[in-house]
Design a protein around this motif. Structure first.
Motif, PDB file in Angstrom:
ATOM      1  N   GLN A 133       2.283  -1.523   3.883  1.00  0.00           N
ATOM      2  CA  GLN A 133       2.514  -0.746   4.909  1.00  0.00           C
ATOM      3  C   GLN A 133       2.211  -1.862   6.168  1.00  0.00           C
ATOM      4  O   GLN A 133       1.470  -2.556   6.258  1.00  0.00           O
ATOM      5  CB  GLN A 133       1.557   0.285   5.219  1.00  0.00           C
TER       6      GLN A 133
ATOM      7  N   ASP B 151       0.275   1.089  -1.767  1.00  0.00           N
ATOM      8  CA  ASP B 151       1.087   0.918  -0.481  1.00  0.00           C
ATOM      9  C   ASP B 151       1.227  -0.391   0.276  1.00  0.00           C
ATOM     10  O   ASP B 151       0.256  -0.905   0.127  1.00  0.00           O
ATOM     11  CB  ASP B 151       1.137   2.042   0.590  1.00  0.00           C
TER      12      ASP B 151
ATOM     13  N   THR C  58       1.373  -2.628   9.762  1.00  0.00           N
ATOM     14  CA  THR C  58       0.175  -1.923  11.051  1.00  0.00           C
ATOM     15  C   THR C  58       0.795  -1.862  12.249  1.00  0.00           C
ATOM     16  O   THR C  58       1.728  -2.515  12.656  1.00  0.00           O
ATOM     17  CB  THR C  58      -0.930  -2.966  10.940  1.00  0.00           C
TER      18      THR C  58
END
Length: 326
Positions: free
Chosen positions: A58, A56, A60
């Motif tokens: 992503q 993944d 934060t």
């Protein structure tokens, strides 16, 4: 290639257990398999971690980005968040290898790839990376492609990763998981200089694996880019490269981060260049003055003295590209 056992764990716990027993992790295999063919690497067991859920990309909560270690180079380079917020990463990845290799190679594997020093890959030549204390053939051999920064009397091999140079400029953090749990290190701490232990190329403990790389938040607006200079335009390792990350607000450089590749035994932060830039107003004169100190501390070898001047020119050109001209 020497005989080896192969296992593909169903989950992370099983993978860590296999790694703790001495297995070598493999995902894309674009580096390790080559080294096994050349008998530089001779693992007894390969632990295939390609099925683990570590792909993944992503955002934060703090405003940075976390990239799974098993995400492919191609997927990360194409990710819209990477391309918009950190073009230096996308550019470094796209300049690293062919499309076929980028589809296979992973982010974690790219950071861990071993040097392309020809003497390291020639098992008939002495090499302290293969066996500490055996000597370094590159010191007195043909060393045009070797390092001029961060070298020691034991090793002058360059770190091969373009991505790692971009990550060094972005103060990236490497997240690790092992039998004793999780821990995190700055990328620049994770990849040590050779010193007297050139066979110690990273700070992985037995059984540990990289699970993610995190880019911390940076002040906005952020400009960044990666320039790679090589002998040919097709996919080749860098003679020099420069990753430039600048925050320019109100006509002043508030934050500057610059790293170089192709010249260091590790991805090399150019702190002297950064100091010249921070607090100054962008101009062609500033770019030239800052780049003039890019090779400070260099120790050229017999055949690679040209790299010092080439590094300065590479840094100046990329500062001008990212920062603009006035």
């Amino acid at each position: 290639m020497y005989p080896f056992a192969y296992t593909k764990p169903a989950d992370t716990r099983a993978a860590l257990a296999a790694g703790a027993r001495g297995g070598r992790y493999i995902a894309g295999g674009t580096t390790l398999v080559d080294l096994m063919r050349e008998t530089v690497e001779r693992p007894g067991t390969l632990v295939d971690i390609s099925g683990l859920p570590l792909r993944d990309v992503q955002a934060t909560e703090q405003g940075g980005l976390r990239i799974g270690a098993l995400a492919s180079m191609a997927d990360v380079a194409a990710d819209s968040r990477v391309r918009s917020a950190y073009p230096v990463i996308a550019q470094a990845l796209e300049l690293s290898a062919s499309a076929q290799l980028r589809n296979m190679a992973t982010i974690g594997g790219n950071i861990l790839q071993r040097t392309r020093c020809t003497y390291f890959r020639d098992v008939s030549a002495p090499c302290n990376k293969r066996r500490r204390g055996s000597g370094c053939a590159a010191l007195e051999g043909y060393n045009r492609s070797h390092a001029i920064l961060g070298t020691s009397d034991a090793c002058v091999a360059t770190h091969p990763s373009d991505l790692a140079v971009a990550l060094a400029a972005l103060d990236a953090i490497v997240h690790l998981l092992g039998p004793d749990g999780e821990r995190s290190l700055a990328l620049t701490e994770f990849l040590p200089r050779p010193g007297n232990t050139p066979d110690r190329e990273h700070d992985l403990r037995p059984g540990e694996l990289i699970i993610a790389v995190e880019i911390p938040p940076h002040p906005r607006p952020l400009r960044s880019g990666y320039l790679k200079v090589r002998d040919r335009q097709s996919y080749e390792f860098a003679l020099t490269s420069a990753a430039v990350v600048l925050n320019i607000t109100g006509g002043v450089i508030r934050d500057a981060r610059v790293a170089a590749g192709g010249v260091g035994t590790v991805p090399w932060r150019l702190t002297a260049v950064e100091r010249r830039l921070t607090g100054a107003r962008p101009s062609d004169r500033l770019w030239a003055e800052a780049a003039a100190v890019a090779a400070d501390g260099a120790r050229p070898l017999r055949h690679n003295g040209f790299k010092a001047e080439l590094l300065k020119r590479t840094v100046e050109r990329q500062l001008r590209t990212v920062g603009g001209t006035r």
